[in-house]
Every structure is written in structure tokens, then in C-alpha cells.
Design an enzyme around this catalytic site. Sequence first.
Site, short mmCIF file in Angstrom:
data_model
loop_
_atom_site.label_atom_id
_atom_site.label_comp_id
_atom_site.label_asym_id
_atom_site.label_seq_id
_atom_site.Cartn_x
_atom_site.Cartn_y
_atom_site.Cartn_z
N GLY A 13 -22.69 9.12 -23.11
CA GLY A 13 -24.00 8.02 -22.53
C GLY A 13 -23.79 7.19 -21.20
O GLY A 13 -24.37 5.71 -21.66
N ASN A 15 -25.62 7.35 -18.13
CA ASN A 15 -26.74 7.28 -17.87
C ASN A 15 -27.46 6.50 -19.06
O ASN A 15 -27.94 5.42 -18.31
CB ASN A 15 -27.47 9.12 -17.80
CG ASN A 15 -27.42 9.74 -16.57
OD1 ASN A 15 -27.61 8.74 -15.60
ND2 ASN A 15 -26.62 10.97 -17.18
N ASN A 108 -36.56 14.03 -18.27
CA ASN A 108 -34.85 14.52 -18.28
C ASN A 108 -34.36 14.20 -16.98
O ASN A 108 -34.93 14.49 -16.48
CB ASN A 108 -34.95 15.54 -18.05
CG ASN A 108 -33.63 16.52 -19.23
OD1 ASN A 108 -32.74 15.76 -19.59
ND2 ASN A 108 -33.17 17.64 -18.33
N HIS A 110 -31.35 16.09 -14.92
CA HIS A 110 -30.15 17.48 -15.08
C HIS A 110 -29.38 17.66 -13.75
O HIS A 110 -30.02 17.32 -12.67
CB HIS A 110 -31.75 18.86 -15.36
CG HIS A 110 -30.72 19.74 -15.48
ND1 HIS A 110 -30.05 20.58 -16.20
CD2 HIS A 110 -30.49 20.64 -14.31
CE1 HIS A 110 -29.70 21.82 -15.93
NE2 HIS A 110 -29.60 22.78 -14.89
N THR A 142 -41.50 19.82 -20.21
CA THR A 142 -42.57 21.15 -20.82
C THR A 142 -41.91 21.97 -21.39
O THR A 142 -39.99 21.21 -21.88
CB THR A 142 -43.03 21.73 -19.97
OG1 THR A 142 -41.97 22.66 -18.73
CG2 THR A 142 -43.42 21.02 -19.15
N LEU A 145 -36.84 25.74 -20.22
CA LEU A 145 -35.20 24.94 -20.19
C LEU A 145 -35.64 24.31 -18.84
O LEU A 145 -35.41 24.71 -18.13
CB LEU A 145 -34.11 25.58 -20.71
CG LEU A 145 -33.21 25.41 -20.39
CD1 LEU A 145 -32.79 24.54 -21.30
CD2 LEU A 145 -32.27 26.50 -20.37
N GLN A 174 -24.83 9.60 -8.43
CA GLN A 174 -26.16 9.65 -8.41
C GLN A 174 -27.05 9.62 -9.18
O GLN A 174 -28.45 9.10 -9.56
CB GLN A 174 -26.48 11.06 -7.14
CG GLN A 174 -25.87 11.12 -6.12
CD GLN A 174 -25.80 9.53 -5.23
OE1 GLN A 174 -27.23 8.97 -4.85
NE2 GLN A 174 -25.04 9.42 -4.96
N GLU A 175 -26.83 9.96 -10.30
CA GLU A 175 -27.51 10.30 -11.36
C GLU A 175 -28.03 8.84 -12.22
O GLU A 175 -28.90 8.04 -12.45
CB GLU A 175 -27.44 10.96 -12.38
CG GLU A 175 -27.11 12.50 -12.59
CD GLU A 175 -26.10 13.26 -13.59
OE1 GLU A 175 -27.06 12.54 -14.51
OE2 GLU A 175 -25.58 14.52 -13.41
#
Length: 199
Positions: A13, A15, A108, A110, A142, A145, A174-175
Site C-alpha cells: 500500500g 501507492n 491502475n 503498472h 479494460t 490484462l 516514480q509511481e
Amino acid sequence: MLSSIVVLASGSGSNLQSIIEHARQGHIKAEIAAVVSDNPDAMALVRARTAGIDSVLIRQSDYASREMWELALSQKVSEYRPALVVLAGFMRVLSEQFIMRFEKRVMNIHPSLLPAYRGLNTHQRVIDAGDSEHGATVHFVTSRLDDGPIVMQSRVQVLPGDDAEELARRVLEQEHVIYPEAIRQFIEGEISFDNPACC
Ligand code: GAR
């Protein structure tokens, strides 16, 4: 009234924490109404409780089938009437039914420069391929994946001697910057599924 956001998270967690801080500081003008996890050991649930956010565990083993679990998950998320559903390290693939229910409102992050390296173990795969560049991508979800309109990417150089752990650490840094910014842009109406404004 502030728009509400529901965050789905399976793991540490970090993020989520960054999103919580940005909301607290007023950069994201929305209320994080709930954090929902499929994993009883998720640190994300602890972070939510510490921040005074509803934390909800919905684990698949409590349901007769994957479909029933996902239905319970989508009903719970619906209760909060989210303007945006944020997947932050949620390690389950969601079905078309779930995505349709929150159509064009699921985001999302990734850990790769999509469309490269969908799926798991992205950092090791980047090192094994000898790539000089890696990064993270925020995208709308969407039912395919790690697919969907790209909102934002951040690039990280792969340095000599990097292992997967070190690379993951720099990508995660960076996220924590791009995910809150992408959410802010969505909440302020600067971007949408049909106008992702990137790439
Ligand atoms: C992040 O690196 C995120 O990009 C990744 O899981 C990690 C969660 O970290 N997500 C995926 O791989 C989804 N396909 P966090 O729990 O500390 O935010």
C-alpha cells in the site's frame, strides 16, 4: 460535496499512502472513502485504518466461487458511489462485469512502460532483456490484462549493477509521483477514459 474514491489494494500500500498524503494536502480534491483488499495481511488495510478510512476485507476463500467473490466486491465498492476506482497493487484480474459496472472509472498503475511487460516480475524481466530503460504506467482499466488508455508514464534508467529489488525501489518512487497526479487530473476533469491525454 467532495467526489469519492475507492482504492483496491492487495499488498504494502505504498501507492495508497502517497494518494492519502496528496488528498490530505488538498492536491487531490476527493475523499478516499474506502480501501478494499482481498488479502487479510495487506499493510494497505493498516494504512487505511491509521488514516481513518473505512477498511474492508473481501477474501475469495469466504465465497463459493470467484464470481460470487467479485460480485460481493463490486457491491461493496458501489456502496461508496465512487467517482473513481483506484487499483493500487491490487493483484487480481477483474472481469468484464466488474469493469462494466464502473465503466471508464477504473484506473491502475503498472510497473513497466506499457505496452511492454504486462503481467508479473516486470523488473527482473527488464534486467534479463538487457533494456536500458524501464518505468511505470498509469492507465484506465479494460477487461484485458494491463491494457487500456494510457494516462501517464515515468521513465527510469536501468543502471549497471541494478537488481530487481533496486530497480523496483526506483520505479516505485516514480509511481508515488505519477499516480496521485493522474488521479488529480481525473478528479479535476482534465482527463478521462476517452481523453487520456497521453501517449
Ligand atoms: C506497485 O509497484 C504496482 O505498480 C504494482 O504492485 C506494486 C504495489 O506496491 N502493481 C502491479 O503489478 C499490477 N499489475 P504498493 O502496494 O506498495 O503500492
